[in-house]
Design a protein around this motif. Structure first.
Motif, mmCIF file in Angstrom:
data_model
loop_
_atom_site.group_PDB
_atom_site.id
_atom_site.type_symbol
_atom_site.label_atom_id
_atom_site.label_comp_id
_atom_site.label_asym_id
_atom_site.label_seq_id
_atom_site.Cartn_x
_atom_site.Cartn_y
_atom_site.Cartn_z
ATOM 1 N N ASN A 5 6.417 -30.809 -20.397
ATOM 2 C CA ASN A 5 5.558 -31.465 -19.405
ATOM 3 C C ASN A 5 6.158 -31.451 -18.008
ATOM 4 O O ASN A 5 5.700 -32.176 -17.131
ATOM 5 C CB ASN A 5 5.206 -32.902 -19.818
ATOM 6 C CG ASN A 5 3.720 -33.048 -20.122
ATOM 7 O OD1 ASN A 5 2.983 -32.063 -20.151
ATOM 8 N ND2 ASN A 5 3.275 -34.271 -20.347
ATOM 9 N N SER A 6 7.197 -30.649 -17.806
ATOM 10 C CA SER A 6 7.743 -30.388 -16.480
ATOM 11 C C SER A 6 7.758 -28.876 -16.287
ATOM 12 O O SER A 6 7.907 -28.120 -17.250
ATOM 13 C CB SER A 6 9.168 -30.941 -16.333
ATOM 14 O OG SER A 6 9.176 -32.343 -16.509
ATOM 15 N N HIS A 7 7.627 -28.443 -15.035
ATOM 16 C CA HIS A 7 7.608 -27.008 -14.769
ATOM 17 C C HIS A 7 8.886 -26.350 -15.307
ATOM 18 O O HIS A 7 9.979 -26.881 -15.114
ATOM 19 C CB HIS A 7 7.519 -26.757 -13.255
ATOM 20 C CG HIS A 7 7.467 -25.301 -12.911
ATOM 21 N ND1 HIS A 7 6.310 -24.555 -12.996
ATOM 22 C CD2 HIS A 7 8.453 -24.441 -12.498
ATOM 23 C CE1 HIS A 7 6.577 -23.304 -12.650
ATOM 24 N NE2 HIS A 7 7.855 -23.215 -12.341
ATOM 25 N N PRO A 8 8.788 -25.227 -16.031
ATOM 26 C CA PRO A 8 7.566 -24.454 -16.282
ATOM 27 C C PRO A 8 6.887 -24.755 -17.613
ATOM 28 O O PRO A 8 5.936 -24.070 -17.972
ATOM 29 C CB PRO A 8 8.107 -23.025 -16.279
ATOM 30 C CG PRO A 8 9.449 -23.167 -16.916
ATOM 31 C CD PRO A 8 10.001 -24.478 -16.438
ATOM 32 N N MET A 9 7.363 -25.758 -18.330
ATOM 33 C CA MET A 9 6.809 -26.013 -19.666
ATOM 34 C C MET A 9 5.669 -27.020 -19.626
ATOM 35 O O MET A 9 5.678 -28.057 -20.282
ATOM 36 C CB MET A 9 7.919 -26.481 -20.618
ATOM 37 C CG MET A 9 8.996 -25.455 -20.878
ATOM 38 S SD MET A 9 8.349 -23.814 -21.255
ATOM 39 C CE MET A 9 7.329 -24.167 -22.663
ATOM 40 N N THR A 10 4.647 -26.704 -18.828
ATOM 41 C CA THR A 10 3.446 -27.534 -18.742
ATOM 42 C C THR A 10 2.300 -26.840 -19.465
ATOM 43 O O THR A 10 2.333 -25.634 -19.722
ATOM 44 C CB THR A 10 3.049 -27.754 -17.279
ATOM 45 O OG1 THR A 10 2.743 -26.478 -16.683
ATOM 46 C CG2 THR A 10 4.169 -28.426 -16.499
ATOM 47 N N ALA A 11 1.277 -27.613 -19.775
ATOM 48 C CA ALA A 11 0.099 -27.030 -20.419
ATOM 49 C C ALA A 11 -0.546 -25.983 -19.509
ATOM 50 O O ALA A 11 -0.998 -24.927 -19.975
ATOM 51 C CB ALA A 11 -0.904 -28.133 -20.762
ATOM 52 N N GLU A 12 -0.573 -26.262 -18.212
ATOM 53 C CA GLU A 12 -1.171 -25.315 -17.269
ATOM 54 C C GLU A 12 -0.420 -23.984 -17.271
ATOM 55 O O GLU A 12 -1.033 -22.906 -17.306
ATOM 56 C CB GLU A 12 -1.172 -25.910 -15.860
ATOM 57 C CG GLU A 12 -1.755 -24.966 -14.813
ATOM 58 C CD GLU A 12 -1.660 -25.535 -13.406
ATOM 59 O OE1 GLU A 12 -2.282 -24.962 -12.498
ATOM 60 O OE2 GLU A 12 -0.951 -26.550 -13.227
ATOM 61 N N MET A 13 0.928 -24.054 -17.254
ATOM 62 C CA MET A 13 1.699 -22.816 -17.245
ATOM 63 C C MET A 13 1.564 -22.080 -18.576
ATOM 64 O O MET A 13 1.502 -20.853 -18.612
ATOM 65 C CB MET A 13 3.166 -23.104 -16.946
ATOM 66 C CG MET A 13 4.049 -21.852 -16.898
ATOM 67 S SD MET A 13 3.462 -20.603 -15.710
ATOM 68 C CE MET A 13 3.874 -21.428 -14.165
ATOM 69 N N ALA A 14 1.518 -22.821 -19.684
ATOM 70 C CA ALA A 14 1.347 -22.176 -20.981
ATOM 71 C C ALA A 14 0.010 -21.450 -21.034
ATOM 72 O O ALA A 14 -0.088 -20.331 -21.577
ATOM 73 C CB ALA A 14 1.436 -23.208 -22.098
ATOM 74 N N LEU A 15 -1.026 -22.067 -20.484
ATOM 75 C CA LEU A 15 -2.334 -21.408 -20.443
ATOM 76 C C LEU A 15 -2.255 -20.115 -19.640
ATOM 77 O O LEU A 15 -2.772 -19.068 -20.052
ATOM 78 C CB LEU A 15 -3.371 -22.363 -19.852
ATOM 79 C CG LEU A 15 -4.827 -21.899 -19.917
ATOM 80 C CD1 LEU A 15 -5.761 -23.101 -20.047
ATOM 81 C CD2 LEU A 15 -5.229 -21.089 -18.677
ATOM 82 N N ARG A 16 -1.589 -20.176 -18.474
ATOM 83 C CA ARG A 16 -1.482 -18.978 -17.633
ATOM 84 C C ARG A 16 -0.621 -17.908 -18.307
ATOM 85 O O ARG A 16 -0.914 -16.714 -18.200
ATOM 86 C CB ARG A 16 -0.912 -19.337 -16.262
ATOM 87 C CG ARG A 16 -1.847 -20.165 -15.407
ATOM 88 C CD ARG A 16 -1.381 -20.216 -13.953
ATOM 89 N NE ARG A 16 -1.414 -18.897 -13.317
ATOM 90 C CZ ARG A 16 -2.503 -18.328 -12.814
ATOM 91 N NH1 ARG A 16 -3.669 -18.949 -12.877
ATOM 92 N NH2 ARG A 16 -2.440 -17.142 -12.244
ATOM 93 N N LEU A 17 0.439 -18.330 -18.977
ATOM 94 C CA LEU A 17 1.267 -17.362 -19.692
ATOM 95 C C LEU A 17 0.469 -16.681 -20.800
ATOM 96 O O LEU A 17 0.571 -15.460 -21.006
ATOM 97 C CB LEU A 17 2.485 -18.048 -20.289
ATOM 98 C CG LEU A 17 3.715 -18.189 -19.403
ATOM 99 C CD1 LEU A 17 4.725 -19.137 -20.043
ATOM 100 C CD2 LEU A 17 4.357 -16.831 -19.144
#
Length: 447
Positions: free
Chosen positions: A16-28
């Motif tokens: 839940n902190s960059h880069p291990m956020t839901a948003e980043m996982a979606l983009r990855l």
């Protein structure tokens, strides 16, 4: 191009902190989906596994959304070891495999690592291309081409059967009492099942994950719990896995630890005698003990040193045509059996040697005398670059000068945690300690 997201073993950080956020996982997920669907054809698929961290649910859902948005079909394995993803990705004809895990790190961390269609981890070049796609505008699939997601209920059983198949036919573990420590991680069900089905009397610890206790006081980074259990129940041997079960530490019947270097020494010597050590060589990282190198040299086996990270060990093995390699930390890579480190398979091969020779673990697990080695870590904050500080550079240069002809010094930034690792080896322990203390002091002052 410099990689910003990927380290030595995928993308990793605090959940839940960059880069291990839901948003980043979606983009990855979307970026990797677009990368593996460059030909525009249909019926592409991805296999996703995870360990037992609470944040795995969040990241699994986000990755699934990202992949399906680009037209990839998602096969969800649930909690399985990292090597299971490496094995099942080509078996299930997937274009890419993903493991959600931060390996031996605490439960608050998590990570995402990718496997190619051949089951091997992606190259630096492929990861850089995915990073570039993350930063770009990712083209989604048309509405009718959105992917589907399906949960695979028997992924663990498929892996269990593959692992059992690596144990020599005609041998059984009957009569052996084995302590297996699963670190409350991904192998908490698979590992005890394999050992029991092969005939061992199994004493399992670290098999009660709750989302928060992975690697907490158990597993390969905390073998004291397994050592105590060995002495309590009178076990013949102990096998300690880490959170995603791609590394192993072995314990003999007294509870004494054998690290990856000792395991590799045993396997290399045995395989060389049998004529099945390809290239008559072993690949290991710069962290492996000088004692291992001397042991191999005495037997005519060459040691190829690689950067730290089991991915770089595998790359060297593939380039040189080798079938054995690994890390001191317990990643043991045997490409005759798996595409990445597999702690359970390595443990089984050790047990097979115990059965074959009739010798106790204490004799098999200590092939050579280690050269004194000291490793200390210094944590630093985001944005800091302590290795660039003039005082640190001067301390490192002074340490190298003191160790010339007497040992070696290795200073590096961890690829998985915000740590500077200071390691030295020398026959003169006092000198070794003094050199490490001086450098650590300089690094601590810099941060």
């Amino acid at each position: 191009m410099t990689r910003k997201l990927f380290g030595t073993d995928g993308v990793r950080g605090r959940a839940n902190s960059h880069p291990m956020t839901a948003e980043m996982a979606l983009r990855l997920g979307a970026a990797a989906g677009r990368y593996f669907r460059r030909d525009g054809s249909r019926a592409h698929r991805v296999v996703i596994g995870k360990d037992t961290r609470l944040s795995g649910y969040m990241l699994e859902n986000a990755l699934t959304a990202g992949f399906t948005s680009t037209g990839m079909n998602v096969l969800l394995l649930g909690p399985v070891p990292t090597p299971a993803v490496g094995l099942l990705t080509p078996s299930m004809r997937a274009d890419v495999g993903v493991m959600i895990s931060a390996s031996h790190n605490p439960a608050e961390d998590n990570g995402i690592k990718f496997f190619g269609p051949d089951g091997f981890k992606l190259s630096d070049e492929a990861e850089m291309e995915i990073e570039a796609l993350v930063e770009a505008e990712i083209q989604p699939a048309q509405a009718r081409d959105i992917g589907r997601a399906k949960r695979i209920d028997d992924g663990r059983f498929r892996y269990v059967e593959r692992v059992k198949g690596t144990f020599p036919h005609g041998l059984t573990l009957e009569g052996l009492k084995v302590v297996i420590d699963c670190a409350n991680g991904a192998a908490y069900r698979a590992a005890p099942e394999v050992l029991w089905e092969l005939g061992a009397e199994v004493v399992a610890i670290g098999v009660s994950p709750d989302g928060y206790n992975i690697n907490a006081g158990v597993g390969s980074t905390a073998p004291e719990a397994a050592a105590a259990k060995i002495r309590e129940v009178g076990a013949d041997v102990g096998i300690c896995l880490d959170g995603d079960a791609d590394r192993v530490i072995l314990l003999d019947e007294t509870g004494a630890v054998a690290d990856g270097d000792q395991i590799m020494a045993l396997f290399a010597n045995r395989w060389a005698e049998e004529g099945r050590l390809k290239g008559h060589a072993l690949a290991a990282t710069v962290m492996s003990n000088l004692g291992l190198e001397r042991y191999l040299d005495a037997r005519g086996v060459r040691l190829h040193r690689t950067p730290v990270g089991d991915r770089y060990v595998v790359e060297a093995m593939r380039a040189l045509g080798l079938n054995l390699g690994g890390e001191q930390s317990g990643h043991i890579v045997m490409t005759d059996y798996a595409t990445t480190g597999d702690g359970l398979i390595a443990g089984l091969q050790f047990l097979a040697e115990m059965v074959r020779t009739g010798q106790p673990a204490s004799l098999l697990a200590h092939s050579f005398e280690t050269v004194p080695q000291l490793l200390r870590n210094v944590r630093f904050a985001a944005g800091q670059a302590p290795l660039d500080a003039p005082a640190v550079k001067a301390a490192i240069a002074a340490g190298e000068a003191k160790l010339v002809g007497q040992g070696r010094l290795l200073i590096r930034k961890s690829g998985t945690e915000p740590l500077i690792r200071v390691m030295a080896e020398a026959e003169d322990e006092a000198l070794m300690v003094a050199v490490v203390d001086e450098i650590v002091g300089a690094v601590e002052a810099a941060v």
